[in-house]
Structures are given as C-alpha cells and as structure tokens.
Design an enzyme around this catalytic site. Sequence first.
Site, short mmCIF file in Angstrom:
data_model
loop_
_atom_site.label_atom_id
_atom_site.label_comp_id
_atom_site.label_asym_id
_atom_site.label_seq_id
_atom_site.Cartn_x
_atom_site.Cartn_y
_atom_site.Cartn_z
N LYS B 85 0.86 -1.19 0.00
CA LYS B 85 0.00 0.00 0.00
C LYS B 85 0.89 1.24 0.00
O LYS B 85 1.89 1.27 0.72
CB LYS B 85 -0.89 -0.05 1.24
N SER B 160 -9.75 1.73 3.35
CA SER B 160 -8.89 2.47 2.46
C SER B 160 -7.91 1.61 1.67
O SER B 160 -7.39 2.07 0.65
CB SER B 160 -8.11 3.53 3.25
N SER B 184 -9.70 -0.62 7.62
CA SER B 184 -9.17 -0.45 6.26
C SER B 184 -8.48 -1.66 5.64
O SER B 184 -8.17 -1.64 4.45
CB SER B 184 -8.22 0.74 6.21
#
Lengths: 96, 511
Positions: B85, B160, B184
């Site tokens: 990420k 997210s 997330s």
Amino acid sequence: MAITRADVEKVSLLARLQLTSAELETMTSELGQIVAYVDQLAEVDTTDVEPMAHAVEVSNVFAADQARASLPREQALANAPRHNQRGYLVPPVLGD
Amino acid sequence: MTNAMLAFHPDLTASQALALLTRGELSAVELTQSYLERIAEHDATVGAFLHVAAEAALATAADIDSRRRAGQSVGQLAGLPVAVKDVLCDSRTRTTCASRMLENFQPPYDSTVVAKLRAADAVLIGRTNMDEFAMGGSTENSAFQITRNPWNLQCIPGGSSGGAAACVAAGMAPLSIGTDTGGSIRQPAGLCGVVGLKPTYGRVSRFGLVAFASSLDQVGPLAHNTSDAALLLETIAGHDPQDATSLDTPVPPYTHTIDQPLTGLRLGIVREHFAEGLHPEVEAAVRGALEVYRSLGATIKEISLPHSKYAVATYYVIAPSEASSNLARYDGVHYGHRADESSLLAELATERKQLAAAGDQEGLDNQDTGLVRMYRRSRAEGFGPEVKRRIMLGAYALSAGYYDAYYLKALKVRRLIRQDFDAAFAEVDLIAGPVTAQPAWGLGEMAGDPLSMYLVDLYTVSANLAGIPGLSLPCGFTQDGLPIGLQLQAPALGEETLLRGARMYEQATSS
C-alpha cells in the site's frame, strides 16, 4: 452544539487551511451533521472512568542514551520545495 | 464498461508457490513475470496499482534465482511477489499516500515493514491505490484514480486499502500489505472476497508508516487464504526499537500451528451486530458460517458489547483529532506540495489594498502573514475534501471549549469499549460476526454523504479502539455474486488463535 460558519472559519485558521466561501458553506453543514451524531457520547456515563489514550498502555519505553547519526542535511533537504543547500526557505516573515 | 468480472484465483497459493520455488521447480522470474502479465492485461481496468515496479521486481527475482541456484541461503518469502500500500515509506520509490500533497515525495529511508520484506527476499511488485492518507472506505478518495471491485467492476473495492484487496482478488499479486485504522484492511478484504488481518496494536512496527491516527494504525497482510496471510504476518511482525509502541513479545510461528484446529472452541456472537440495518444476505451468510463452526464442535454463545453502539462516534472524534495533529507536518516547507509563492503574495497584496480602501482596520490586523497564507494555500491545494474534513473535525474537537466534551469524553468511552471486550473474552475465545452490514456498493453511490460512509465502519472500528486483532475471511456470495466477509476477533496478541480458528472454517468449506 450547533456549528456556525464563524466557528468553521476560526477552525480553518487553526488548522492552517484556506477554504473558499463554497467550501466553508459545505463544511459548516457537514461538520454540523457529524458533530450532531457524535453528540450521542454525552449520554454515556463516564464518571470515574480514566481516559484511554492508547490501546496497549505501555509506559516509560526508554532507549539507550547513545548518540546516533541523524539524517544527513542533503537528504533532509532533498524533498524540500525550496531550500538553499543549508536550510529551508520560506516567504518573508518580518516586515513588508 | 460492462459488468465483466476480473476476480481470479491463481492455480497456486503463495505457500504452494514458495514450495515450488524452494524445490527449484519454479523460478522467481517466471512467477513474477506471470503476475506482471496479469497486471499489464487487467490493471488499466481495475486500477489497483499506483505504480508497478516491473523492472526492479524482475531484477530482484533474477537475483534471488541465482542465489538459490548457487545454494546460498534466502529469506522466508524468497521470490514471492508482494504489493505494498502506498503509505509505507520505501526509499526506492515514491510514497504518495494517494495525495497531491506527496505526489513527488521520495522517502529518505525504508519503513520497517518494507525493510523486513526486503530482508525476507520478497519481490516488491508495486504500490497500491488507497483513499488519500487512508481516510475513507471506498478508495474513491484517491487523488489519482479509482479502483474497481474485481467481482463487479461497477462496484467499489472498499477502502482504504482498496488497491491492496483488489490486486489480490484479481490475481495481480499473491500477497499484499495494507493498513487498518478503523477497518481499512478487513473491510476491503471482505468486499473483495480475500483474507485480511489487522494485528494487535503494536504487533507490527509503524516506523516509516505515514501516520493517520497513531493510536489506531496497524499494518497487516492480505492474501487469498489464511495460510498465506499467516506467512506474511510472520514476516512483518515483531519488536522494533524504532517504534516505541511496538510490543516486545516473541512472534509465534503462525505457519506451523495454523492447521491445528481449536478444540472446544467457544465462539461469541454479538447481539448488537445482528440488529437493524444488517443486509439479509450478509446475515444469512454469517449465520451459515456459524453453523459450520457448530458442526466442527464449537459452542456458540451470545454475548453483548453494550458500548459498541458508541464505537463509530468515539472513533470519529479520536481518529480525526489524531489526524489533525499528525497532518500538521504538511506545511509546504519540509516536504510535500507548496503553493506558488509569487501568486499567493500577490493575492495578499490585493486583499490588503481592498481592505485599506474599505477602511477595514480589523480586517487588516487579522490578515494572514505571507508565511501563514503559504501554509494555508499549500494545504488547501494539496489535500482532498475528505482529508480537509477530517482535519477540520479534529481541530474542532481539540479546540478550546470542546476538548472535554469531545476528545476527553471519547477517550473515556474508548476505555468502556475495551472493558466490554475484556468481559466478553472471559467467556469466549473468538468473536464472530459480519465485517460490514452490506456487500460492495456502486461506485459514486455514497459520495457526498460523509456520515453514511462513516457508519459503514460500525463492525470494524471497535477492534482498533480496543487494540485487538481482527480478521476478515470470505464466507459466501450474494445472489448478485458479490463476496461476503466473516469477521473474527481475538483478545490482544491472539493472532495464533485467530488464524487457527479462521483456518478451521476455510478447510471445512474448501472444495
């Protein structure tokens, strides 16, 4: 506690954000809705409850008192939008 | 765009691929190449990656192959591609947090998680899309692109860590790293039909993780199955002196114990989780999973987390408060976006003239200095609407007159939420329930309604507030073919139990 546009304007200075007039309008209504939702916390009885700032309450984590190399100046400045090889440059702070 | 479906389960799990790599029956270059091909073919549609490091990945893979052939020792993940990420610093690539603010930010050091992945000889294949600064639940808040759900391209992948979940679901990476501040990792894993694990707070180092809410943020693995997630967690977990909140507790060998079923498992279900608002198909799938556990000998006990209904309110005071403080560092001076100086100084001069002409002395006295205007403009240009909203909310909750009513109050309720869990875990080993109340929703469907978006976090935020680990694993599909996730939660440092418990369900239901 209802949020006014003046509150939002004041907070935008504290938060160092420049908001347009339209953004101030939307933000006032959106923050108002969110704060109204959050207000339900008032109904919880928290008498004698200690605040909990961290999930795992470790305290006094000490590191050995030893000098270590820090980030070299060149690397610390590498991502700066404006610098003069020695330090960061900002708009004039004193006078006009 | 049709309703095409790009979900893809590779023939090999990461653990199986690793076995082939170890025996020399598969090369790291071949494996990496196959994932790069799938990315090249489909990522223009899915949008999971912000950056694909094809050349660097192939070079790393070739190096691992030659070391393996030469009989040299290699790391635990040697040759396995891992996607990261775009919120964990990597000194070899930009780290943008999907924000204009950090569009050109090149970190001067590696985060501990990235360093551990390199030390384990993982092949870092690319950087995944996310909601800006990890704030959001749909990945629509990325400043650069949206990500589509591989199971239905008209749907959001969750967030997210939407890119992290979508790249695994679409078979574009066998393993990926996400972060979880209020759900997330678990929420996008649930909506994309993959496994995602948020570890105990402090289990994985946050050093070099771009901070959102420091008392809630945790890094964790996403994968196709629990064994692969265990493998990745084992690699990234552990004490780090560079993170003062990192726990100095040995990391159990998760991969060694994962196939051992838990005997006499006591599973708790939370009364409040099955209340109004839960989608009937999600409820049916979760109840079906509970039946599977019952058939495996588990006892199911109904429990109550009486303060769970306040979890979202508590979270949306604490997380924005911490965010407003953490994001104060983006000032246009040290790194990140800076507004054009000559235009902002000209703007100030014009305002000054207007105020003077109007005889507005108060306005003149209160006018921003050049430096303050530079901060405000740089931040206004660099941050997107959701990030601004959270900074404002946090600054409001922390401001004079409101601190006690909001921030301090939320910290007290946080303790009550934790105490609910402590009481529950005295009676059960794991808590089972839904990850989200509904399956993936349509792109754009919740845009413009921040409060509804926040309420999606209902079942996930409590684990972050309490610091306990949580895992999401696939437990079925809706009639429309969207994945449904089952959430399991364990007491602090209960990752081993969590993984073994999840594996039991996975094994019982795999064909």
